[in-house]
Design an enzyme around this catalytic site. Structure first.
Site, mmCIF file in Angstrom:
data_model
loop_
_atom_site.group_PDB
_atom_site.id
_atom_site.type_symbol
_atom_site.label_atom_id
_atom_site.label_comp_id
_atom_site.label_asym_id
_atom_site.label_seq_id
_atom_site.Cartn_x
_atom_site.Cartn_y
_atom_site.Cartn_z
ATOM 1 N N TYR A 142 0.803 -1.207 -0.065
ATOM 2 C CA TYR A 142 -0.065 0.053 0.101
ATOM 3 C C TYR A 142 0.799 1.398 -0.083
ATOM 4 O O TYR A 142 0.263 2.555 -0.370
ATOM 5 C CB TYR A 142 -0.923 0.077 1.168
ATOM 6 C CG TYR A 142 -2.053 -1.152 1.213
ATOM 7 C CD1 TYR A 142 -2.341 -1.829 0.096
ATOM 8 C CD2 TYR A 142 -2.871 -1.356 2.186
ATOM 9 C CE1 TYR A 142 -3.143 -2.705 -0.040
ATOM 10 C CE2 TYR A 142 -3.957 -2.383 2.303
ATOM 11 C CZ TYR A 142 -4.067 -2.748 0.933
ATOM 12 O OH TYR A 142 -5.049 -3.880 1.006
ATOM 13 N N LYS A 193 3.545 -15.278 2.142
ATOM 14 C CA LYS A 193 3.611 -16.067 0.999
ATOM 15 C C LYS A 193 5.063 -16.231 0.365
ATOM 16 O O LYS A 193 5.493 -15.891 -0.400
ATOM 17 C CB LYS A 193 2.797 -15.516 -0.324
ATOM 18 C CG LYS A 193 1.257 -15.252 0.024
ATOM 19 C CD LYS A 193 0.790 -16.749 -0.313
ATOM 20 C CE LYS A 193 1.033 -17.368 -1.746
ATOM 21 N NZ LYS A 193 0.269 -18.596 -1.956
ATOM 22 N N ASP A 226 -2.769 -18.030 1.927
ATOM 23 C CA ASP A 226 -3.903 -18.121 1.214
ATOM 24 C C ASP A 226 -4.589 -19.424 2.046
ATOM 25 O O ASP A 226 -5.684 -19.705 2.180
ATOM 26 C CB ASP A 226 -3.573 -18.579 -0.119
ATOM 27 C CG ASP A 226 -2.476 -19.578 -0.305
ATOM 28 O OD1 ASP A 226 -1.576 -19.543 0.534
ATOM 29 O OD2 ASP A 226 -2.170 -19.869 -1.631
ATOM 30 N N ASP A 250 -5.236 -7.049 5.559
ATOM 31 C CA ASP A 250 -6.500 -6.298 5.485
ATOM 32 C C ASP A 250 -7.343 -7.427 4.571
ATOM 33 O O ASP A 250 -8.663 -7.650 5.410
ATOM 34 C CB ASP A 250 -6.324 -5.402 4.058
ATOM 35 C CG ASP A 250 -7.323 -4.361 3.566
ATOM 36 O OD1 ASP A 250 -8.401 -4.527 4.391
ATOM 37 O OD2 ASP A 250 -7.066 -3.793 2.879
ATOM 38 N N ASP A 254 -10.784 -9.258 7.223
ATOM 39 C CA ASP A 254 -12.231 -9.126 6.800
ATOM 40 C C ASP A 254 -12.778 -10.711 6.834
ATOM 41 O O ASP A 254 -13.976 -10.885 7.011
ATOM 42 C CB ASP A 254 -12.377 -8.620 5.450
ATOM 43 C CG ASP A 254 -12.171 -7.052 5.479
ATOM 44 O OD1 ASP A 254 -12.226 -6.417 6.595
ATOM 45 O OD2 ASP A 254 -12.692 -6.298 4.432
#
Length: 370
Positions: A142, A193, A226, A250, A254
């Site tokens: 970001y 990852k 993941d 992020d 959620d």
């Protein structure tokens, strides 16, 4: 009693409505003599753009920097979809995080017993759920440079976002996660990852070293981000504290939010580094949900996440752990009585308004405080 400065940034959409319910609790605490909060209000997001042409004005930014804590509502909406990228509503929140140095985002995912049936998962998978996601907030994709869209010689456009982390950025967020794990069940899962991203390789190496050298009493496991998302849906209670980077945090927070039944239920805290002289951290507290412009002004908004965010402020910024605990108990008590806003109600179940939910929680809180 020493004055404590709270800077309120209600924002857009349902932000002002849910912030009003927190202000009622603040007024009660002050009147009771339990706190001496001095509040000020500012603009952030789309409303700030309308007033100043920026997502937050320089004057309000200075007020945020001077405050003991910032309470933030929500920003954005279709009205501002076409404004320039640099001044979009969300840019105000990003600037607050950057200028206040808020590198550690704490997002609890707690399933209140009364809402186990409201989750999209089976009740037995989420009942008693208590996860804390610790998200790095000021680095990563970001904020990494270059971040651009360029036109190539052949006329095609190319978009670039850069994932970038340094050793020190990973060290400090890892220490926050391990410290918090010690106050819970002493388990940390680090999500990255490393199989396809060099930043993930470094993240894994640094977190492993910090855990081994400084927190040997805390159990550390590594999980690919993941797979972590899949496990949150498959068997979420296997996790205690999850530490991860800005992008994956992020997304994973959620996912965890929906396990509890509604985004409207979940608070968050964003903390900076301790001040060398005072030990105090800059801090911003906000609900996880967005501005929900489609229900703004209808009285349908759930204020619980905003109220619980204030509870996190009582706990982490002001050391008022007993009051924070009682506020959490008040929320649980109201839900246990079957009171529901629309987002957490079953089909055909009676619902109450934003103001009614806020009033019910305040009444319960008053009883607990005495």
């Amino acid at each position: 009693m020493t004055e404590t400065k709270l800077f309120l940034l209600p924002g857009d959409g349902i932000g002002p409505e849910i912030m009003a319910e927190v202000e009622a609790i603040i007024a009660f605490l002050n009147a009771k003599g339990l706190t001496n909060f001095v509040t000020d209000r500012g603009l952030v997001g789309g409303c700030a753009y309308d007033a100043h042409g920026a997502a937050i004005s320089e004057a309000d930014m200075q007020k945020a920097l001077a405050a003991d804590a910032v309470l933030f509502g929500a920003v954005g909406g279709p009205k501002w979809d076409s404004v320039p990228y640099e001044v979009r509503p969300e840019a105000g929140l990003l600037r607050l995080r950057k200028d206040l140095g808020l590198f550690a985002n704490l997002r609890p995912a707690i399933c209140y017993p009364a809402l186990a049936d409201a989750s999209s998962l089976k009740a037995d998978l989420v009942e008693g759920l208590d996860i804390l996601i610790v998200r790095e907030l000021t680095g990563g994709v970001y904020f990494g440079e270059p971040k651009e869209i360029v036109t190539l010689e052949n006329g095609q456009k190319r978009a670039v976002d850069t994932q970038l982390y340094t050793t020190s950025e990973i060290e400090r967020i890892a220490r926050v996660a391990f410290d918090l794990a010690r106050t819970r069940n002493s388990r940390v899962a680090s999500a990255e990852k490393r199989n396809v991203m060099k930043s993930g390789v470094l993240w894994n190496q640094v977190v492993t070293r910090i855990g081994k050298d400084e927190f040997a009493d805390v159990k550390l496991e590594h999980v690919l981000a993941d797979n972590c998302a899949m496990q949150l849906v498959r068997r979420p209670k296997q996790y205690d504290v999850i530490v991860t980077d800005n992008l994956f945090g992020d997304i994973l927070s959620d996912v965890a939010a929906m396990l509890t039944g509604s985004l409207g239920m979940l608070p968050s805290a964003s903390l900076g580094a301790p001040d060398a002289a005072t030990g105090k951290r800059k801090a911003l507290y906000e609900p996880v949900h967005g501005s929900a412009p489609d229900i703004a002004g209808t009285g349908a908004a759930n204020p619980i996440a905003m109220i619980a965010s204030f509870g996190m402020a009582l706990r982490y910024s002001f050391g008022l752990v007993d009051l924070a605990t009682k506020l959490d108990q008040a929320i649980a008590g109201v839900l246990g009585k079957g009171l529901r806003t629309k987002d957490i109600a079953k089909a055909g179940e009676a619902t109450i308004t934003t103001k009614e939910m806020g009033a019910a929680i305040l009444a319960e809180f008053k009883t607990l405080v005495g």
